[in-house]
Design a protein around this motif. Structure first.
Motif, PDB file in Angstrom:
ATOM      1  N   GLY A  48       0.786  -1.231   0.000  1.00  0.00           N
ATOM      2  CA  GLY A  48       0.000   0.000   0.000  1.00  0.00           C
ATOM      3  C   GLY A  48       0.819   1.282   0.000  1.00  0.00           C
ATOM      4  N   LEU A  49       2.136   1.185  -0.121  1.00  0.00           N
ATOM      5  CA  LEU A  49       2.987   2.364  -0.012  1.00  0.00           C
ATOM      6  C   LEU A  49       3.117   3.086  -1.349  1.00  0.00           C
ATOM      7  CD1 LEU A  49       5.921   0.902   2.117  1.00  0.00           C
ATOM      8  CD2 LEU A  49       3.881   2.099   2.909  1.00  0.00           C
ATOM      9  N   ASN A  50       3.223   4.425  -1.275  1.00  0.00           N
ATOM     10  CA  ASN A  50       3.494   5.174  -2.500  1.00  0.00           C
ATOM     11  C   ASN A  50       5.003   5.170  -2.749  1.00  0.00           C
ATOM     12  OD1 ASN A  50       4.736   7.279  -1.040  1.00  0.00           O
ATOM     13  ND2 ASN A  50       2.807   8.373  -0.788  1.00  0.00           N
ATOM     14  N   ALA A  51       5.448   5.812  -3.814  1.00  0.00           N
ATOM     15  CA  ALA A  51       6.852   5.753  -4.219  1.00  0.00           C
ATOM     16  C   ALA A  51       7.784   6.365  -3.173  1.00  0.00           C
ATOM     17  CB  ALA A  51       7.036   6.460  -5.561  1.00  0.00           C
ATOM     18  N   GLU A  52       7.381   7.487  -2.578  1.00  0.00           N
ATOM     19  CA  GLU A  52       8.238   8.137  -1.581  1.00  0.00           C
ATOM     20  C   GLU A  52       8.375   7.277  -0.336  1.00  0.00           C
ATOM     21  OE1 GLU A  52       6.220  11.825  -1.065  1.00  0.00           O
ATOM     22  OE2 GLU A  52       7.306  12.779  -2.716  1.00  0.00           O
ATOM     23  N   GLU A  53       7.264   6.720   0.126  1.00  0.00           N
ATOM     24  CA  GLU A  53       7.296   5.860   1.312  1.00  0.00           C
ATOM     25  C   GLU A  53       8.151   4.632   1.060  1.00  0.00           C
ATOM     26  OE1 GLU A  53       2.850   6.945   3.012  1.00  0.00           O
ATOM     27  OE2 GLU A  53       3.100   5.298   1.593  1.00  0.00           O
ATOM     28  N   LEU A  54       8.000   4.044  -0.103  1.00  0.00           N
ATOM     29  CA  LEU A  54       8.776   2.859  -0.454  1.00  0.00           C
ATOM     30  C   LEU A  54      10.264   3.184  -0.491  1.00  0.00           C
ATOM     31  CD1 LEU A  54       8.654  -0.112  -1.269  1.00  0.00           C
ATOM     32  CD2 LEU A  54       8.421   0.643  -3.630  1.00  0.00           C
ATOM     33  N   LEU A  55      10.618   4.333  -1.043  1.00  0.00           N
ATOM     34  CA  LEU A  55      12.014   4.746  -1.112  1.00  0.00           C
ATOM     35  C   LEU A  55      12.616   4.903   0.282  1.00  0.00           C
ATOM     36  CD1 LEU A  55      14.361   5.653  -2.928  1.00  0.00           C
ATOM     37  CD2 LEU A  55      13.416   7.960  -2.803  1.00  0.00           C
TER      38      LEU A  55
ATOM     39  N   ILE B 287      15.989   2.569   4.669  1.00  0.00           N
ATOM     40  CA  ILE B 287      16.143   2.091   6.046  1.00  0.00           C
ATOM     41  C   ILE B 287      16.556   0.624   6.047  1.00  0.00           C
ATOM     42  CG2 ILE B 287      14.900   1.566   8.187  1.00  0.00           C
ATOM     43  CD1 ILE B 287      13.214   4.121   7.607  1.00  0.00           C
ATOM     44  N   LYS B 288      15.937  -0.165   5.202  1.00  0.00           N
ATOM     45  CA  LYS B 288      16.266  -1.591   5.110  1.00  0.00           C
ATOM     46  C   LYS B 288      17.714  -1.789   4.654  1.00  0.00           C
ATOM     47  CE  LYS B 288      15.171  -5.596   2.376  1.00  0.00           C
ATOM     48  NZ  LYS B 288      14.520  -6.004   1.154  1.00  0.00           N
ATOM     49  N   ASP B 289      18.167  -0.976   3.697  1.00  0.00           N
ATOM     50  CA  ASP B 289      19.531  -1.098   3.197  1.00  0.00           C
ATOM     51  C   ASP B 289      20.570  -0.738   4.254  1.00  0.00           C
ATOM     52  OD1 ASP B 289      18.556  -1.899   0.769  1.00  0.00           O
ATOM     53  OD2 ASP B 289      18.768   0.075  -0.184  1.00  0.00           O
TER      54      ASP B 289
ATOM     55  N   ARG C   8      18.719  12.789   8.721  1.00  0.00           N
ATOM     56  CA  ARG C   8      19.488  13.650   7.817  1.00  0.00           C
ATOM     57  C   ARG C   8      19.998  12.835   6.627  1.00  0.00           C
ATOM     58  NH1 ARG C   8      25.035  14.632   7.557  1.00  0.00           N
ATOM     59  NH2 ARG C   8      25.231  13.366   9.408  1.00  0.00           N
ATOM     60  N   ASP C   9      20.477  11.626   6.894  1.00  0.00           N
ATOM     61  CA  ASP C   9      20.957  10.754   5.825  1.00  0.00           C
ATOM     62  C   ASP C   9      19.805  10.321   4.921  1.00  0.00           C
ATOM     63  OD1 ASP C   9      23.557  10.936   6.820  1.00  0.00           O
ATOM     64  OD2 ASP C   9      23.278   9.189   8.119  1.00  0.00           O
ATOM     65  N   LEU C  10      18.638  10.076   5.509  1.00  0.00           N
ATOM     66  CA  LEU C  10      17.463   9.736   4.701  1.00  0.00           C
ATOM     67  C   LEU C  10      17.102  10.894   3.767  1.00  0.00           C
ATOM     68  CD1 LEU C  10      15.063   7.920   7.182  1.00  0.00           C
ATOM     69  CD2 LEU C  10      16.153   6.958   5.166  1.00  0.00           C
ATOM     70  N   ARG C  11      17.179  12.119   4.290  1.00  0.00           N
ATOM     71  CA  ARG C  11      16.889  13.293   3.465  1.00  0.00           C
ATOM     72  C   ARG C  11      17.801  13.344   2.255  1.00  0.00           C
ATOM     73  NH1 ARG C  11      17.945  17.639   7.217  1.00  0.00           N
ATOM     74  NH2 ARG C  11      18.876  18.624   5.417  1.00  0.00           N
TER      75      ARG C  11
ATOM     76  N   ARG D 292      19.628  10.776   0.889  1.00  0.00           N
ATOM     77  CA  ARG D 292      19.460   9.600   0.028  1.00  0.00           C
ATOM     78  C   ARG D 292      18.181   9.666  -0.800  1.00  0.00           C
ATOM     79  NH1 ARG D 292      20.895   3.986   3.124  1.00  0.00           N
ATOM     80  NH2 ARG D 292      23.065   4.442   3.573  1.00  0.00           N
ATOM     81  N   CYS D 293      17.105  10.125  -0.165  1.00  0.00           N
ATOM     82  CA  CYS D 293      15.786  10.089  -0.801  1.00  0.00           C
ATOM     83  C   CYS D 293      15.412  11.412  -1.471  1.00  0.00           C
ATOM     84  CB  CYS D 293      14.723   9.725   0.224  1.00  0.00           C
ATOM     85  SG  CYS D 293      15.020   8.149   1.029  1.00  0.00           S
ATOM     86  N   ASN D 294      16.188  12.455  -1.172  1.00  0.00           N
ATOM     87  CA  ASN D 294      15.907  13.780  -1.727  1.00  0.00           C
ATOM     88  C   ASN D 294      14.508  14.259  -1.342  1.00  0.00           C
ATOM     89  OD1 ASN D 294      16.695  16.081  -3.047  1.00  0.00           O
ATOM     90  ND2 ASN D 294      15.988  15.375  -5.032  1.00  0.00           N
ATOM     91  N   LEU D 295      14.178  14.101  -0.064  1.00  0.00           N
ATOM     92  CA  LEU D 295      12.885  14.539   0.468  1.00  0.00           C
ATOM     93  C   LEU D 295      13.124  15.549   1.578  1.00  0.00           C
ATOM     94  CD1 LEU D 295      11.103  11.088   0.789  1.00  0.00           C
ATOM     95  CD2 LEU D 295      10.691  12.812  -0.957  1.00  0.00           C
ATOM     96  N   GLN D 296      12.111  16.337   1.885  1.00  0.00           N
ATOM     97  CA  GLN D 296      12.191  17.317   2.958  1.00  0.00           C
ATOM     98  C   GLN D 296      11.976  16.642   4.317  1.00  0.00           C
ATOM     99  OE1 GLN D 296      13.076  20.517   2.498  1.00  0.00           O
ATOM    100  NE2 GLN D 296      13.366  19.931   0.363  1.00  0.00           N
ATOM    101  N   GLN D 297      12.451  17.293   5.372  1.00  0.00           N
ATOM    102  CA  GLN D 297      12.353  16.755   6.731  1.00  0.00           C
ATOM    103  C   GLN D 297      10.914  16.424   7.150  1.00  0.00           C
ATOM    104  OE1 GLN D 297      14.996  16.009   8.589  1.00  0.00           O
ATOM    105  NE2 GLN D 297      13.830  15.331  10.365  1.00  0.00           N
ATOM    106  N   PRO D 298       9.924  17.318   6.903  1.00  0.00           N
ATOM    107  CA  PRO D 298       8.546  16.967   7.309  1.00  0.00           C
ATOM    108  C   PRO D 298       8.006  15.718   6.600  1.00  0.00           C
ATOM    109  CG  PRO D 298       8.713  19.313   6.876  1.00  0.00           C
ATOM    110  CD  PRO D 298      10.014  18.698   6.444  1.00  0.00           C
TER     111      PRO D 298
END
Length: 80
Positions: free
Chosen positions: A39-46, A51-53, A62-65, A67-73
């Motif tokens: 049920g996850l969208n592309a951003e959630e899956l990324l 996290i799994k990797d 900060r590292d997730l931001r 790697r995924c090129n997403l904003q903190q919120p």
């Protein structure tokens, strides 16, 4: 025909595409793991794949931001 089958498996989250060097590699996903990600969208899956990797090491938001090129919120909303 092959592309249609690959797209079908990707939509069902039963197949992952990975990059090893310059080559794309296809990997089958366990059925129980595919159900978790269904049920996850592309951003959630990324975010969850990042996290799994990270495995046992863990990962900072900060590292997730980066790697995924997403904003903190967005990251906080997905992780909660």
């Amino acid at each position: 025909e092959r592309a249609a089958m690959i797209n079908s498996l990707l939509r069902k989250k039963e197949l992952e595409i990975l990059r090893e060097g310059q080559q794309l590699v296809y990997r089958s996903v366990d059925k129980e793991e595919a159900v978790k990600y269904k049920g996850l969208n592309a951003e959630e899956l990324l975010v969850y794949q990042s996290i799994k990797d990270s495995s046992n090491i863990g990962i900072w938001t900060r590292d997730l931001r980066h790697r995924c090129n997403l904003q903190q919120p967005q990251i906080k909303k997905i992780v909660k």
